[in-house]
Enzyme design. Structure first.
Site, PDB file in Angstrom:
ATOM      1  N   ARG A  63       0.987  -1.263   0.109  1.00  0.00           N
ATOM      2  CA  ARG A  63       0.127   0.219  -0.075  1.00  0.00           C
ATOM      3  C   ARG A  63       0.762   1.259  -0.066  1.00  0.00           C
ATOM      4  O   ARG A  63       1.097   2.113  -0.046  1.00  0.00           O
ATOM      5  CB  ARG A  63      -1.349   0.242   1.080  1.00  0.00           C
ATOM      6  CG  ARG A  63      -2.164   0.816   0.980  1.00  0.00           C
ATOM      7  CD  ARG A  63      -3.113   0.535   1.712  1.00  0.00           C
ATOM      8  NE  ARG A  63      -3.370  -0.220   3.170  1.00  0.00           N
ATOM      9  CZ  ARG A  63      -2.923   0.183   4.574  1.00  0.00           C
ATOM     10  NH1 ARG A  63      -1.993   1.326   4.458  1.00  0.00           N
ATOM     11  NH2 ARG A  63      -2.920  -1.193   5.472  1.00  0.00           N
ATOM     12  N   TYR A 114     -15.077  19.911 -13.539  1.00  0.00           N
ATOM     13  CA  TYR A 114     -15.528  17.926 -13.591  1.00  0.00           C
ATOM     14  C   TYR A 114     -16.621  18.198 -12.572  1.00  0.00           C
ATOM     15  O   TYR A 114     -16.693  18.236 -11.545  1.00  0.00           O
ATOM     16  CB  TYR A 114     -14.454  17.014 -13.784  1.00  0.00           C
ATOM     17  CG  TYR A 114     -14.818  15.655 -13.803  1.00  0.00           C
ATOM     18  CD1 TYR A 114     -15.284  15.501 -14.893  1.00  0.00           C
ATOM     19  CD2 TYR A 114     -14.733  15.114 -12.440  1.00  0.00           C
ATOM     20  CE1 TYR A 114     -14.930  14.005 -14.883  1.00  0.00           C
ATOM     21  CE2 TYR A 114     -14.933  13.360 -13.177  1.00  0.00           C
ATOM     22  CZ  TYR A 114     -15.778  13.242 -13.943  1.00  0.00           C
ATOM     23  OH  TYR A 114     -15.582  12.168 -13.618  1.00  0.00           O
ATOM     24  N   ASP A 185      -6.341  20.972 -13.246  1.00  0.00           N
ATOM     25  CA  ASP A 185      -6.381  19.028 -13.688  1.00  0.00           C
ATOM     26  C   ASP A 185      -6.590  19.493 -14.741  1.00  0.00           C
ATOM     27  O   ASP A 185      -7.166  20.374 -15.738  1.00  0.00           O
ATOM     28  CB  ASP A 185      -8.707  19.290 -13.172  1.00  0.00           C
ATOM     29  CG  ASP A 185      -8.652  17.858 -13.207  1.00  0.00           C
ATOM     30  OD1 ASP A 185      -8.288  17.567 -14.514  1.00  0.00           O
ATOM     31  OD2 ASP A 185      -9.319  17.322 -13.130  1.00  0.00           O
ATOM     32  N   LYS A 210      -7.756   9.227 -18.869  1.00  0.00           N
ATOM     33  CA  LYS A 210      -8.085   9.912 -20.587  1.00  0.00           C
ATOM     34  C   LYS A 210      -6.467   9.735 -20.991  1.00  0.00           C
ATOM     35  O   LYS A 210      -6.665   8.802 -21.520  1.00  0.00           O
ATOM     36  CB  LYS A 210      -8.788  11.497 -20.296  1.00  0.00           C
ATOM     37  CG  LYS A 210      -9.329  11.514 -19.146  1.00  0.00           C
ATOM     38  CD  LYS A 210     -10.930  11.082 -18.936  1.00  0.00           C
ATOM     39  CE  LYS A 210     -12.004  11.048 -18.434  1.00  0.00           C
ATOM     40  NZ  LYS A 210     -11.873  11.431 -16.715  1.00  0.00           N
TER      41      LYS A 210
HETATM   42  C1  LIG Z   1     -12.554  12.054 -15.809  1.00  0.00           C
HETATM   43  C2  LIG Z   1     -12.023  13.240 -15.368  1.00  0.00           C
HETATM   44  C3  LIG Z   1     -12.083  12.992 -13.619  1.00  0.00           C
HETATM   45  C4  LIG Z   1     -11.727  12.114 -13.483  1.00  0.00           C
HETATM   46  O1  LIG Z   1     -11.752  10.995 -13.071  1.00  0.00           O
HETATM   47  P1  LIG Z   1     -11.904   9.733 -12.991  1.00  0.00           P
HETATM   48  O2  LIG Z   1     -10.682   8.853 -13.372  1.00  0.00           O
HETATM   49  O3  LIG Z   1     -12.623   8.593 -13.568  1.00  0.00           O
HETATM   50  O4  LIG Z   1     -12.043   9.242 -11.272  1.00  0.00           O
HETATM   51  C5  LIG Z   1     -11.452  14.504 -13.310  1.00  0.00           C
HETATM   52  N1  LIG Z   1     -11.730  15.016 -13.683  1.00  0.00           N
HETATM   53  C6  LIG Z   1     -11.723  15.863 -15.329  1.00  0.00           C
HETATM   54  C7  LIG Z   1     -11.590  16.720 -15.919  1.00  0.00           C
HETATM   55  C8  LIG Z   1     -11.448  14.071 -15.876  1.00  0.00           C
HETATM   56  O5  LIG Z   1     -12.626  14.312 -17.116  1.00  0.00           O
END
Ligand SMILES: *Cc1c(COP(=O)(O)O)cnc(C)c1O
Length: 376
Positions: A63, A114, A185, A210
């Site tokens: 962990r 998001y 982000d 992504k």
């Molecule tokens: C998909 C996404 C998230 C969340 O990510 P997960 O991997 O689905 O938990 C956060 N910020 C943005 C801009 C996203 O497109």
């Protein structure tokens, strides 16, 4: 922590006569985060499946660390210009960053962030742990006012799904003067197109689900920071909460990351062409595109039903949420109950992939035509 100075320079251990040369992004994506160059050592990161390790080392238990995570983190850290930590998901990464804010603290959040991030912030507000000021950070003066008295400013740029841009350097500067941390982000932009740590942000968050992994086949998150104190606090949170990735996901993500540069540039070229063609199209009322990146939004002429029919009429484009994969997808954003009412009912967000532009255009144009015809 991996040594980022090493990761950002030539890994070939140059002789003393050859000083290390800083490497370009495209090279770092390929070269950073590999096992040591020893005879018969593997070229690629092994998938280390281990819940525990022999005593006497730095990690100790599964962990707290894993060498497959570390290689993925070394590569992402090199690309963003900081030290990276991987998490079970983008949201787990987001939750760890929010955990840096003391109870009763104030978070300024991008109004079109998001939806999951806004939902998590609302939960923290409902439980009384945080005060949240949802603000349009594309308004730089408004952002500076909102940062006063805040602990953390949460930036997302381009915004989702209207793709407006935040002036990260100015907002981060105002936040710093106000004593607040800035987190960006960077999921939509990727380090190929935007490196927030170089323009004053303290933290970068990614949904590696992504573009970083790029094949729509895993869920993973990352946080990157330059301040060792922030990195060690995030590591402590990850270790105690247990929001850790699996080594297989980290391995797959690193495999995908090797082609990040190619994928992002190819998808961006497609997006630029699609934005230009959509802007000329009779059945399109408005295109939202900042000129770069692989996400394009547009408003269909007509109503929500027409827009829905467009998303259900494509054969190549997949009707799906998410983005950052090699395949092109689309969705009407207001199909989500949580989507902001500022987003038009007829808005379709395109997550542009790397297929042939003419195939993408033919399919999208045919879907627009047939969805509009059915109305009459
Ligand atoms: C998909 C996404 C998230 C969340 O990510 P997960 O991997 O689905 O938990 C956060 N910020 C943005 C801009 C996203 O497109």
């Amino acid at each position: 922590m991996p040594d980022m100075a090493d990761a950002r320079t030539d890994p070939a251990e140059p002789p003393a006569s050859r000083p290390p040369v800083p490497l370009a992004q495209a090279t770092l994506a390929v070269a950073a985060g590999r096992p040591p160059r020893v005879p018969d050592g593997p070229l690629n990161a092994p998938i280390t499946m281990a819940s525990t390790f022999h005593a006497g080392g730095e990690v100790g238990y599964g962990r707290y660390g894993n060498e497959t995570w570390t290689m993925f983190e070394t590569a992402v850290g090199a690309l963003e210009g900081g030290s990276a930590l991987s998490f079970a998901s983008g949201m787990a990464a987001t939750a760890a960053v929010l955990d840096l804010v003391p109870p009763g603290g104030v978070v300024v959040a991008q109004s079109h962030a998001y939806l999951g991030t806004l939902a998590l912030l609302r939960r923290h507000e409902e439980t009384g742990r945080l005060t949240v000021r949802v603000t349009d950070l594309t308004d730089t003066a408004g952002a500076a006012d909102a940062a006063v008295g805040a602990d953390l400013v949460w930036v997302e740029s381009p915004t989702n799904p209207l793709l407006h841009l935040v002036d990260i350097a100015t907002v981060a500067g105002a936040a710093r003067r106000a004593g607040a941390l800035t987190v960006v982000d960077n999921t939509f932009a990727t380090p190929v197109l935007q490196r927030p740590l170089e323009t004053g942000a303290d933290l970068v968050v990614h949904s590696a689900t992504k573009f970083l992994s790029g094949h729509s086949d895993l869920i993973l998150g990352v946080v990157v920071a330059t301040d060792p104190d922030l990195v060690s606090r995030l590591h402590a949170t990850r270790s105690v909460v247990g929001s850790v990735p699996s080594s297989f996901e980290a391995w797959l993500a690193l495999r995908g990351l090797r082609t990040l540069h190619l994928r992002v540039l190819a998808a961006q070229a497609n997006a630029q062409e699609l934005a230009a063609r959509l802007a000329e199209h009779d059945l399109v009322a408005m295109v939202h595109y900042p000129g770069w990146g692989a996400t394009v939004s547009f408003e269909v002429r007509g109503d929500a039903a027409v827009a829905t029919r467009v998303t259900e009429s494509t054969r190549l484009w997949v009707h799906t949420t998410s983005l950052g994969g090699v395949e092109s997808g689309l969705e009407r954003r207001r199909r989500w109950a949580g989507e902001s009412v500022d987003v038009p009912e007829t808005l379709i967000r395109l997550a542009v992939g790397i297929e042939d532009i003419e195939d993408l255009w033919r399919d999208l144009a045919a879907a627009l035509f047939s969805a509009t015809m059915k109305r009459s």
